[in-house]
Enzyme design. Structure first.
Site, mmCIF file in Angstrom:
data_model
loop_
_atom_site.group_PDB
_atom_site.id
_atom_site.type_symbol
_atom_site.label_atom_id
_atom_site.label_comp_id
_atom_site.label_asym_id
_atom_site.label_seq_id
_atom_site.Cartn_x
_atom_site.Cartn_y
_atom_site.Cartn_z
ATOM 1 N N LYS A 153 0.844 -1.200 0.000
ATOM 2 C CA LYS A 153 0.000 0.000 0.000
ATOM 3 C C LYS A 153 0.878 1.249 0.000
ATOM 4 C CE LYS A 153 -3.975 1.890 2.590
ATOM 5 N NZ LYS A 153 -4.907 1.628 3.718
ATOM 6 N N SER A 191 -9.753 1.516 2.741
ATOM 7 C CA SER A 191 -8.924 2.308 1.871
ATOM 8 C C SER A 191 -7.837 1.511 1.157
ATOM 9 C CB SER A 191 -8.267 3.418 2.696
ATOM 10 O OG SER A 191 -7.400 2.863 3.672
ATOM 11 N N SER A 244 -9.936 -0.828 6.958
ATOM 12 C CA SER A 244 -9.397 -0.707 5.601
ATOM 13 C C SER A 244 -8.672 -1.923 5.043
ATOM 14 C CB SER A 244 -8.468 0.492 5.510
ATOM 15 O OG SER A 244 -9.246 1.651 5.419
HETATM 16 N N1 GLN Z 1 -13.220 3.819 6.160
HETATM 17 C C1 GLN Z 1 -12.680 4.265 7.409
HETATM 18 C C2 GLN Z 1 -12.288 5.717 7.286
HETATM 19 O O1 GLN Z 1 -12.608 6.287 6.314
HETATM 20 C C3 GLN Z 1 -11.503 3.428 7.778
HETATM 21 C C4 GLN Z 1 -10.289 3.758 7.031
HETATM 22 C C5 GLN Z 1 -9.113 2.938 7.400
HETATM 23 O O2 GLN Z 1 -9.222 1.889 8.033
HETATM 24 N N2 GLN Z 1 -7.939 3.421 7.024
HETATM 25 O O3 GLN Z 1 -11.702 6.308 8.135
#
Ligand code: GLN
Length: 503
Positions: free
Chosen positions: A80, A155, A179
């Site tokens: 990532k 994400s 994410s």
């Molecule tokens: N979807 C969640 C957010 O927008 C989690 C994101 C994540 O785990 N990085 O914060």
């Protein structure tokens, strides 16, 4: 040549050990897959080809010399783009870091490299990991390999799609509120968020430091376990890293999986989280989770319904704590220290104006929304009402978990209330996007390990994710339960419909 795409780590390592293939051949089969599919999937922000060639050559030398092969020898890995790989860009899919080249390497990347992995590339993500669909990337939208009109989740959408599409065998993601697990559910792969502090975050760009955790994505629990063994352990460069989590033994998660499923499940108590199998969850998903509970029961586990009454506050608590921490962490992007500096229309002596223009141009809408929310929650006069209150409720959520773990070894629930949604479907409605993580966020607030594994196909024949959560440091139990499920079902073998035809 033997088909090399879509294979497990142990299959590839066997082929290498018996010299039927070379690491270079494994690499080139995966490049072929990347070149065939990535123009449509758009999982990668940058390919790390030169690094991978060197790594493959090193593995081939080991083989030629007849030396023992390390855990991930010749295994293609995607990383990532918020995790630093030295001398390559780390953009966090943000304009503000578009020109940033990592001067050092994250501990997890060092560990993968030392284990013989081949770095395929850096993957697309929601900007600074804020989002649930990878649509918040400043560069491009990654598609879900199962249906390219849909999101891969987020994400860590790029990492997850790269694994689902056979462009990498393993990938690293980061999970602040879901994410890793939510995209794993959307793309039909396995994805694990380890116990907070078990995997070093040195070299991970911080979003919300009390919640962020790096973890692996793979096509099976076994491969996930192998990767977790490699990347976990204490790191003195990360002050939140747990000292000696394995009592000096060195983790061997995959070894603990080598048992029949009923042995793995023997005597285990599985709790079904009642708040997450009712209203607001697609009916096909609820049925799959109930069916999974029946599988565990058949394997000898004791299954009961359990309640986490304060989990209904998890979403608001998360959006106060995560944004507060993000507003502090992202203050460092000011046009001075990293990446973008915007001076256009700025009087030469106005440093304040330079900060403002840089941040205004460099950050996308969602990142700005979070910084504003977090700054507000931390501001004097509101701190007690919002931030402090959120921390207090976070404790209540953790207490609920402590209580149910007195009578359960693991908890199960859906990973996400829906299957993968259409690209564009939720972009104008941040609240409905936030709801996507309703099942995953409680584990981050409590620091617990959790995995998402495929548990069936739901609406429009799209993958459904089963979430398995464990108590602090019971990552091994979580993996055992997940592996027992995969040994007894074949949902994880249902690859996206295009995989068989490419290669
Ligand atoms: N979807 C969640 C957010 O927008 C989690 C994101 C994540 O785990 N990085 O914060």
């Amino acid at each position: 040549m033997t088909e090399l795409v879509g294979r497990s780590i142990s299959e590839l390592k066997k082929l290498l050990a018996e010299k039927s293939v070379s690491a270079r051949e494994i690499l080139s089969a995966h490049w072929k897959q990347v070149h065939a599919l990535d123009p449509e999937i758009k999982a990668f922000t940058c390919l790390t080809e030169e690094r991978a060639q060197k790594q493959a050559a090193r593995v081939d030398e080991l083989i030629a010399r007849g030396e023992a092969l390390p855990a991930l020898a010749g295994i293609p890995v995607a990383i990532k783009d918020n995790i630093c790989v030295a001398d390559y860009p780390t953009t966090c899919s943000s304009k503000i870091l578009e020109s940033f080249i990592a001067p050092y390497e994250a501990t997890v990347a060092q560990k993968l490299d030392a284990a013989g992995a081949l770095f395929i590339g850096k993957t697309n993500m929601d900007e600074f990991a804020m989002g649930s669909s990878t649509e918040n990337s400043a560069f491009k939208k990654t598609a879900n390999p199962w249906d390219v009109s849909r999101v891969p989740g987020g994400s860590s959408g790029g990492s997850t799609a790269s694994v689902a599409a056979g462009m990498a065998v393993l990938a690293l993601g980061s999970d602040t509120g879901g994410s890793i697990r939510q995209p794993a559910a959307f793309c039909g792969v396995s994805g694990m968020k380890p116990t907070y502090g078990m995997v070093s975050r040195f070299g991970l760009v911080a979003f919300a430091s009390s919640l962020d955790q790096i973890g692996p994505l793979a096509r099976s629990v076994e491969d996930t376990a192998i990767a977790l063994s490699v990347i976990s352990g204490h790191d003195k460069k990360d002050s939140t890293s747990i000292p000696d989590p394995f009592k000096n033994q060195g983790p061997r998660f995959e070894e603990s999986l080598a048992q029949e499923p009923d042995k793995l499940m023997k005597g285990l108590r599985v709790g079904v989280i009642t708040e997450l199998v009712g209203e607001g969850i697609e009916p096909e998903i609820v049925s799959s989770i109930r069916a999974a509970a029946a599988v565990f029961e058949k394997l000898g586990a004791k299954v009961t319904d359990v309640s986490l009454p304060n989990s209904k506050y998890a979403l608001p608590v998360y959006y106060l704590i995560a944004t507060a921490e993000a507003s502090a962490n992202l203050a460092r992007y000011d046009g001075v220290k990293y990446g973008l500096r915007e001076t256009e229309g700025t009087a030469k002596d106005s440093i304040l104006q330079m900060y403002k223009s840089t941040r205004s141009k460099g950050f996308g809408a969602e990142v700005k929304r979070r910084i504003m929310l977090g700054t507000y929650a931390l501001s004097s006069g509101y701190y007690d009402a919002y931030y402090k209150k959120a921390q207090q409720v976070r404790r209540l959520i953790k207490n609920d978990f402590d209580k149910v773990f007195e009578s359960c070894d693991v908890l199960i629930s859906p990973t996400s209330p829906t299957v993968a949604f259409k690209i564009g479907e939720k972009t104008d409605d941040p609240l409905s996007m936030y709801l996507s993580d309703i099942a995953t966020i409680p584990a981050n607030l409590a620091g617990l390990p959790g995995i998402s594994i495929p548990a069936g196909l739901g609406k429009d024949k799209l993958p459904i994710g089963l979430q398995i959560l464990g108590n602090t440091l019971s990552d091994e139990v979580v993996l055992k339960v997940a592996h027992a499920f995969q040994q007894s079902t074949d949902f994880h073998n249902r690859q996206f419909p295009g995989l068989a035809t490419v290669g």
